[in-house]
Design a protein around this motif. Sequence first.
Motif, PDB file in Angstrom:
ATOM      1  N   ASP A   1      56.775  18.051 -39.824  1.00 49.85           N
ATOM      2  CA  ASP A   1      56.674  17.892 -40.934  1.00 49.85           C
ATOM      3  C   ASP A   1      56.935  16.577 -41.237  1.00 49.85           C
ATOM      4  N   PRO A   2      56.958  15.773 -41.075  1.00 46.99           N
ATOM      5  CA  PRO A   2      57.790  14.444 -41.334  1.00 46.99           C
ATOM      6  C   PRO A   2      57.361  13.799 -42.992  1.00 46.99           C
ATOM      7  N   GLU A   3      58.001  13.481 -43.459  1.00 45.80           N
ATOM      8  CA  GLU A   3      57.866  12.862 -45.085  1.00 45.80           C
ATOM      9  C   GLU A   3      58.784  11.616 -45.331  1.00 45.80           C
ATOM     10  N   PRO A   4      58.439  10.608 -45.418  1.00 41.47           N
ATOM     11  CA  PRO A   4      57.326  10.359 -45.279  1.00 41.47           C
ATOM     12  C   PRO A   4      56.650   9.851 -44.065  1.00 41.47           C
ATOM     13  N   TRP A   5      55.234   9.162 -43.412  1.00 39.74           N
ATOM     14  CA  TRP A   5      54.279   9.228 -42.640  1.00 39.74           C
ATOM     15  C   TRP A   5      53.677   8.359 -42.683  1.00 39.74           C
ATOM     16  N   PRO A   6      53.107   7.140 -42.117  1.00 39.55           N
ATOM     17  CA  PRO A   6      53.778   6.394 -41.532  1.00 39.55           C
ATOM     18  C   PRO A   6      55.339   6.050 -41.914  1.00 39.55           C
ATOM     19  N   PRO A   7      56.331   5.817 -40.171  1.00 41.90           N
ATOM     20  CA  PRO A   7      57.882   6.012 -41.024  1.00 41.90           C
ATOM     21  C   PRO A   7      57.637   5.014 -42.418  1.00 41.90           C
ATOM     22  N   ALA A   8      58.959   5.283 -42.929  1.00 43.63           N
ATOM     23  CA  ALA A   8      59.336   4.257 -43.926  1.00 43.63           C
ATOM     24  C   ALA A   8      60.271   3.508 -43.476  1.00 43.63           C
ATOM     25  N   ALA A   9      59.989   2.440 -43.963  1.00 42.88           N
ATOM     26  CA  ALA A   9      61.536   1.559 -43.411  1.00 42.88           C
ATOM     27  C   ALA A   9      63.045   1.901 -44.131  1.00 42.88           C
ATOM     28  N   GLU A  10      63.721   1.663 -43.574  1.00 45.44           N
ATOM     29  CA  GLU A  10      65.509   2.147 -44.408  1.00 45.44           C
ATOM     30  C   GLU A  10      65.491   4.077 -44.728  1.00 45.44           C
ATOM     31  N   THR A  11      64.563   4.818 -43.700  1.00 47.59           N
ATOM     32  CA  THR A  11      64.654   6.381 -43.605  1.00 47.59           C
ATOM     33  C   THR A  11      64.851   6.190 -42.316  1.00 47.59           C
TER      34      THR A  11
END
Length: 237
Positions: free
Chosen positions: A153-163
């Motif tokens: 359940d990734p949020e957000p995806w694709p990976p966001a910078a500095e996350t």
Amino acid sequence: MKFQRSTLILVGVAFLLGAGVLIAESQRSQLGSLTGDSTSTAPIFTFEETDVASLTVDRGNETLVFERDGDGNWQMTAPETALAEPGAVAFLLSRLNTDSPLQTVTMTADQATDFGFNAPVGIVTVTLNDGTEHELILGGPDFSGNANYAIIDPEPWPPAAETDYSVLVVSRDVANGINRPRAEWLMPVETPEAGAGQGDAATPGDGETSETPVDLDAAPASPPEPVTPETDADTTN
């Protein structure tokens, strides 16, 4: 003097071993920010199999979609329509709602490629009866090669910078369940054996003759009338 030389050798070996451990831990730290590692006895997801209405398995080159019908049977609806093998569906769902992660590590957005999430092994989407969706993205293998990295359940995806993302280390069985050949997802179709369903009537074989049954109650056939010899009218005594 001899004793001092041996001591120096032992100290040198210990130093090399310590340096090797430090380098290995440094690499692990850079890859997974392992200072926050933890293990858990809880399953990956907490839903029950009976709560699942549909299952989607995106394997990159194809997407398999399964739905539960009114009788509780699993049907494949894409890329073809057929009765699904319930054991294959149950195996994957069991890995998700029964198996516990082997480890949990932390990943920053710029480490997604290192964990294999740029080309995931598969993406599994589970839709529950109440409409709730859960997603598992399976990344590359871990250091041992016997497990895979996964994000749920990734949020957000694709990976966001500095996350930062919490990454699970899951059993290799999850990958095995996703990579199962398509034929194994389908219920085997039984084909009738040759000659089945043609009754018990025997067909004469080689060396056999077919006899017409005799009706013993039928009236006997009339004997043929005797033939009277023809007389020559022109013959005289």
